[in-house]
Scaffold this active site. Structure first.
Site, PDB file in Angstrom:
ATOM      1  N   GLU A   1      12.361  -3.177  11.302  1.00 47.26           N
ATOM      2  CA  GLU A   1      11.831  -2.082  10.495  1.00 47.26           C
ATOM      3  C   GLU A   1      10.636  -1.430  11.207  1.00 47.26           C
ATOM      4  OE1 GLU A   1       9.735  -3.380   6.937  1.00 47.26           O
ATOM      5  OE2 GLU A   1      10.779  -1.866   5.777  1.00 47.26           O
TER       6      GLU A   1
ATOM      7  N   GLU B   1      10.729  -8.005  -3.543  1.00 50.68           N
ATOM      8  CA  GLU B   1      11.302  -6.735  -3.071  1.00 50.68           C
ATOM      9  C   GLU B   1      10.757  -6.532  -1.669  1.00 50.68           C
ATOM     10  OE1 GLU B   1      13.418  -5.150  -4.882  1.00 50.68           O
ATOM     11  OE2 GLU B   1      13.114  -6.080  -6.829  1.00 50.68           O
ATOM     12  N   LEU B   2      11.619  -6.688  -0.660  1.00 49.90           N
ATOM     13  CA  LEU B   2      11.112  -6.807   0.710  1.00 49.90           C
ATOM     14  C   LEU B   2      11.531  -5.634   1.604  1.00 49.90           C
ATOM     15  CD1 LEU B   2      11.822 -10.641   0.914  1.00 49.90           C
ATOM     16  CD2 LEU B   2       9.771  -9.495   0.062  1.00 49.90           C
TER      17      LEU B   2
ATOM     18  N   LYS C   1      -2.724  -8.125  -7.979  1.00 48.44           N
ATOM     19  CA  LYS C   1      -3.484  -8.110  -6.710  1.00 48.44           C
ATOM     20  C   LYS C   1      -2.928  -6.951  -5.896  1.00 48.44           C
ATOM     21  CE  LYS C   1      -3.478  -9.019  -2.673  1.00 48.44           C
ATOM     22  NZ  LYS C   1      -3.974  -7.968  -1.746  1.00 48.44           N
ATOM     23  N   PRO C   2      -3.636  -5.799  -5.938  1.00 45.76           N
ATOM     24  CA  PRO C   2      -3.130  -4.664  -5.159  1.00 45.76           C
ATOM     25  C   PRO C   2      -3.442  -4.871  -3.680  1.00 45.76           C
ATOM     26  CG  PRO C   2      -5.161  -4.067  -6.325  1.00 45.76           C
ATOM     27  CD  PRO C   2      -4.891  -5.506  -6.645  1.00 45.76           C
TER      28      PRO C   2
ATOM     29  N   CYS D   1      10.292   1.654   1.923  1.00 46.34           N
ATOM     30  CA  CYS D   1      11.207   0.537   2.158  1.00 46.34           C
ATOM     31  C   CYS D   1      12.666   0.996   2.163  1.00 46.34           C
ATOM     32  CB  CYS D   1      10.990  -0.540   1.111  1.00 46.34           C
ATOM     33  SG  CYS D   1      11.124   0.088  -0.562  1.00 46.34           S
TER      34      CYS D   1
ATOM     35  N   GLY E   1       6.624  -6.259  -0.669  1.00 48.16           N
ATOM     36  CA  GLY E   1       5.931  -6.241   0.619  1.00 48.16           C
ATOM     37  C   GLY E   1       6.876  -6.665   1.722  1.00 48.16           C
ATOM     38  N   SER E   2       6.325  -7.226   2.771  1.00 47.64           N
ATOM     39  CA  SER E   2       7.143  -7.545   3.937  1.00 47.64           C
ATOM     40  C   SER E   2       7.957  -8.825   3.715  1.00 47.64           C
ATOM     41  CB  SER E   2       6.244  -7.713   5.163  1.00 47.64           C
ATOM     42  OG  SER E   2       5.369  -8.788   4.948  1.00 47.64           O
TER      43      SER E   2
ATOM     44  N   TRP F   1       0.801  -1.221   0.000  1.00 48.74           N
ATOM     45  CA  TRP F   1       0.000   0.000   0.000  1.00 48.74           C
ATOM     46  C   TRP F   1       0.835   1.272   0.000  1.00 48.74           C
ATOM     47  CZ3 TRP F   1       1.904   2.317   4.248  1.00 48.74           C
ATOM     48  CH2 TRP F   1       2.349   1.500   5.303  1.00 48.74           C
ATOM     49  N   ASN F   2       2.131   1.175   0.262  1.00 54.65           N
ATOM     50  CA  ASN F   2       2.861   2.420   0.535  1.00 54.65           C
ATOM     51  C   ASN F   2       3.140   3.249  -0.716  1.00 54.65           C
ATOM     52  OD1 ASN F   2       4.720   0.421  -0.215  1.00 54.65           O
ATOM     53  ND2 ASN F   2       6.398   1.464   0.804  1.00 54.65           N
TER      54      ASN F   2
HETATM   55  P1  NAD Z   1       2.570  -7.209   3.313  1.00 53.76           P
HETATM   56  O1  NAD Z   1       3.565  -8.256   3.053  1.00 53.76           O
HETATM   57  O2  NAD Z   1       1.725  -7.314   4.527  1.00 53.76           O
HETATM   58  O3  NAD Z   1       1.535  -7.069   2.103  1.00 53.76           O
HETATM   59  C1  NAD Z   1       1.953  -6.876   0.772  1.00 53.76           C
HETATM   60  C2  NAD Z   1       0.942  -7.513  -0.168  1.00 53.76           C
HETATM   61  O4  NAD Z   1       0.925  -8.922   0.039  1.00 53.76           O
HETATM   62  C3  NAD Z   1      -0.491  -7.037   0.015  1.00 53.76           C
HETATM   63  O5  NAD Z   1      -1.100  -6.920  -1.248  1.00 53.76           O
HETATM   64  C4  NAD Z   1      -1.133  -8.172   0.790  1.00 53.76           C
HETATM   65  O6  NAD Z   1      -2.513  -8.267   0.589  1.00 53.76           O
HETATM   66  C5  NAD Z   1      -0.404  -9.368   0.209  1.00 53.76           C
HETATM   67  N1  NAD Z   1      -0.383 -10.564   1.062  1.00 53.76           N
HETATM   68  C6  NAD Z   1      -0.437 -10.613   2.408  1.00 53.76           C
HETATM   69  N2  NAD Z   1      -0.379 -11.906   2.822  1.00 53.76           N
HETATM   70  C7  NAD Z   1      -0.284 -12.674   1.720  1.00 53.76           C
HETATM   71  C8  NAD Z   1      -0.169 -14.075   1.471  1.00 53.76           C
HETATM   72  N3  NAD Z   1      -0.130 -14.947   2.478  1.00 53.76           N
HETATM   73  N4  NAD Z   1      -0.079 -14.500   0.196  1.00 53.76           N
HETATM   74  C9  NAD Z   1      -0.076 -13.629  -0.819  1.00 53.76           C
HETATM   75  N5  NAD Z   1      -0.191 -12.297  -0.656  1.00 53.76           N
HETATM   76  C10 NAD Z   1      -0.280 -11.821   0.587  1.00 53.76           C
HETATM   77  O7  NAD Z   1       3.381  -5.843   3.299  1.00 53.76           O
HETATM   78  P2  NAD Z   1       2.848  -4.383   3.641  1.00 53.76           P
HETATM   79  O8  NAD Z   1       2.777  -4.241   5.103  1.00 53.76           O
HETATM   80  O9  NAD Z   1       1.659  -4.057   2.840  1.00 53.76           O
HETATM   81  O10 NAD Z   1       4.032  -3.478   3.043  1.00 53.76           O
HETATM   82  C11 NAD Z   1       5.033  -2.995   3.804  1.00 53.76           C
HETATM   83  C12 NAD Z   1       6.288  -3.817   3.596  1.00 53.76           C
HETATM   84  O11 NAD Z   1       6.661  -3.765   2.230  1.00 53.76           O
HETATM   85  C13 NAD Z   1       7.461  -3.245   4.353  1.00 53.76           C
HETATM   86  O12 NAD Z   1       8.180  -4.280   4.959  1.00 53.76           O
HETATM   87  C14 NAD Z   1       8.287  -2.582   3.265  1.00 53.76           C
HETATM   88  O13 NAD Z   1       9.647  -2.462   3.574  1.00 53.76           O
HETATM   89  C15 NAD Z   1       8.047  -3.467   2.098  1.00 53.76           C
HETATM   90  N6  NAD Z   1       8.301  -2.760   0.832  1.00 53.76           N
HETATM   91  C16 NAD Z   1       9.384  -3.137   0.089  1.00 53.76           C
HETATM   92  C17 NAD Z   1       9.689  -2.461  -1.095  1.00 53.76           C
HETATM   93  C18 NAD Z   1      10.905  -2.834  -1.930  1.00 53.76           C
HETATM   94  O14 NAD Z   1      11.019  -2.393  -3.066  1.00 53.76           O
HETATM   95  N7  NAD Z   1      11.820  -3.631  -1.414  1.00 53.76           N
HETATM   96  C19 NAD Z   1       8.876  -1.416  -1.521  1.00 53.76           C
HETATM   97  C20 NAD Z   1       7.782  -1.073  -0.735  1.00 53.76           C
HETATM   98  C21 NAD Z   1       7.496  -1.771   0.441  1.00 53.76           C
END
Ligand code: NAD
Length: 520
Positions: free
Chosen positions: A390, A258-259, A185-186, A292, A236-237, A161-162
């Site tokens: 983080e 990309e985490l 899948k946003p 991130c 994501g995370s 979402w960020n």
């Molecule tokens: P998140 O992992 O909770 O969610 C990201 C996405 O994954 C969402 O669309 C969510 O619905 C989906 N998701 C959640 N559980 C899932 C599962 N079991 N299977 C498949 N999809 C699933 O992350 P967040 O809290 O939304 O985002 C923040 C994190 O993203 C932070 O850790 C940040 O550092 C990281 N991030 C990394 C980058 C990069 O380029 N490295 C860029 C932006 C954000």
């Protein structure tokens, strides 16, 4: 709490956008989306199911076959058009991003620029990267080798979402240019930004069915998506990234992840403090720290520590906090009550364990329900979670160091390795120190924009910060199957009929010796 964003208008816009979602049946349950500026409900998005994923992937796959047959120059023209269109339509796009995320307008604008730059880059450079390329043959002149790149089929993208525009569309651009269909899948907080962006892509000339969006919960939509696509891009995370990598591994599909990060900023003893303070403000508080690449650990040489701290605190206190579309706001809202709670817990825990708040450290409900002050801490010891985990909010900590070597050692003392920055007036020293930091991108005299904005160069994480890269050649060719076509023009590569094996081995030995001494 001044906000000029008209929630009623956004609601109408959101209801219209939901029509762009692929649904296999009617009556999907809705997930409520909240306006982060006010905490009010904005609209609902359909809670997608496995059935919706199947339908979306089928449509993208069919459309992809026709799209891949089109000359690459024609495909590139769509992204050339998008690069202009996104700039023309930025106002409406910024409104939707801000309504969903509560971020400052300038932070939303950063996403628009990212998409425009990525679209322009791949439109110009992508066709050359995808063109068949000559490779060195097994036997010079006798073996003619060509490398070709075919689309993988359907690429799945799961995004956070960020940065709901940049981390959906900018990753989709190379996937689409390579000739694939895409199913996105946003994040459930920010689906409308993605839906609005899809409209722009279609207006720029993308076939309607090629780019599908399935909204919904990660645990519901994510696994069936990974089961039906040919490549998966995830941002994501780290925790979710591990689960996704496991499933991709079982399915034998490639993925890029990309985490998260816990990014260090190094202020060396010869740094220009004006640049370093500016970098610390941008690196720690852009996007309210929900970045991130954010600088969450600042290592300052002891000789500069006092002055740096004083100037950084003063610059932070001059930032304008706010909720609304006013360009003058420097730091906006956090995304949600849940995320605000996470940031508060991190800081409160650190303070309880002995950390000192130099500025900030409080939520600001009178500005917005999820607003948190830009916060600088010091005296954060190694055993405090905020030192190693983080935070993903407008929070950073200053640590004094005695030497360059100590700064590098502490910068690398983490499981993460996403981004870093080094401040020094000696450019060669800066680049040498950068090369010793275990991070995918390292910026000298800049926080993160220099590396991230240089779309020609790869971006991604070392260690637990990720697998694979976006941007550059790597960011395009990962969405392809590389194929080697080798034509043997003269002479066999195995013993010809009447020649005894031993003679053949001797002949080959002589040939290899010749090749070892030749420039080929
Ligand atoms: P998140 O992992 O909770 O969610 C990201 C996405 O994954 C969402 O669309 C969510 O619905 C989906 N998701 C959640 N559980 C899932 C599962 N079991 N299977 C498949 N999809 C699933 O992350 P967040 O809290 O939304 O985002 C923040 C994190 O993203 C932070 O850790 C940040 O550092 C990281 N991030 C990394 C980058 C990069 O380029 N490295 C860029 C932006 C954000």
């Amino acid at each position: 709490m001044a906000t000029t964003l008209d929630v009623e208008t956004e609601r109408d816009e959101f209801e219209r956008l939901v029509d762009g979602v692929t649904l296999a049946g009617d009556d999907r349950e809705g997930i409520e989306v909240v306006a982060s500026f006010t905490g009010e409900p904005l609209a609902t998005i359909p809670a997608g199911t496995a059935e919706d994923v199947t339908e979306a992937v089928e449509r993208a796959r069919e459309a992809g076959k026709r799209w891949a047959d089109r000359p690459v120059a024609e495909r590139a023209a769509v992204f050339e058009g998008l690069a202009e269109l996104i700039l023309d339509r930025q106002a409406g796009m910024l409104d939707v991003i801000q309504a969903e995320t509560g971020k400052a307008r300038l932070d939303a604008f950063e996403e628009v620029i990212d998409v425009a730059g990525t679209a322009r880059y791949y439109a110009a450079e992508g066709p050359g990267m995808l063109a068949p390329a000559k490779r060195r043959g097994a036997i010079p002149l006798a073996t003619r080798v060509e490398e070709r790149h075919h689309p993988v089929g359907v690429v799945g993208i799961i995004s956070p979402w960020n940065y709901p525009l940049a981390l959906t569309v900018s990753d989709a651009i190379p996937a689409l240019l390579a000739g694939n269909g895409v199913v996105l899948k946003p994040d459930e907080h920010t689906s409308f930004t993605a839906l609005k962006a899809r409209e722009l892509l279609i207006e720029a000339g993308l076939p309607e069915d090629l780019f599908q969006i399935v909204t919904g919960e990660g645990v519901e939509v994510g696994p069936p998506l990974i089961d039906s696509v040919d490549y998966l891009t995830f941002t994501g995370s780290t925790e979710t990234g591990r689960a996704i990598a496991e499933q991709c591994g079982r399915n034998l599909i490639d993925c890029s992840l990309e985490l998260g990060g816990k990014n260090p900023m190094l202020v060396l003893d010869d740094a220009d403090l004006g640049k370093a303070v500016r970098g610390a403000v941008v690196g720690s508080f852009n996007n309210a720290g929900q970045l991130c690449l954010a600088a969450e650990r600042i290592y300052v040489h002891e000789s500069l520590r006092e002055e740096f701290t004083e100037r950084f605190v003063a610059a932070t206190e001059s930032l304008t906090l706010g909720t609304g579309t006013d360009w003058g706001i420097d730091v906006g809202s956090l995304i949600s009550a849940e995320h605000l709670g996470r940031v508060e817990d991190h800081v409160d825990d650190a303070v309880e364990k002995g950390a000192t708040v130099l500025t900030g450290g409080q939520a600001r409900p009178e500005v917005g329900p999820y607003v948190y002050e830009p916060t600088i801490l010091t005296d954060v010891t190694d055993e405090i979670a905020l030192c190693t985990e983080e935070t993903f909010g407008p929070v950073t900590a200053i640590y004094g160091v005695e030497s360059e070597a100590e700064a590098i050692e502490r910068a690398n003392d983490t499981d993460y390795g996403l981004n870093a920055s080094v401040y020094t007036e000696d450019s060669e020293r800066g680049r040498e120190v950068a090369a010793r930091i275990e991070a995918g991108t390292v910026n000298v005299n800049d926080a993160y924009v220099a590396s991230y904005g240089s779309v020609d160069a790869p971006m991604g994480g070392f260690k637990d910060s990720g697998v694979g890269r976006r941007h550059g050649r790597e960011g395009l060719l990962k969405y392809t199957e590389a194929q080697t076509i080798a034509e043997q023009r003269t002479g066999p590569n195995a013993p010809p009929g009447p020649v005894p094996n031993e003679w053949y081995a001797k002949g080959m030995t002589a040939l290899m010796r010749l090749l070892n001494r030749s420039p080929f």
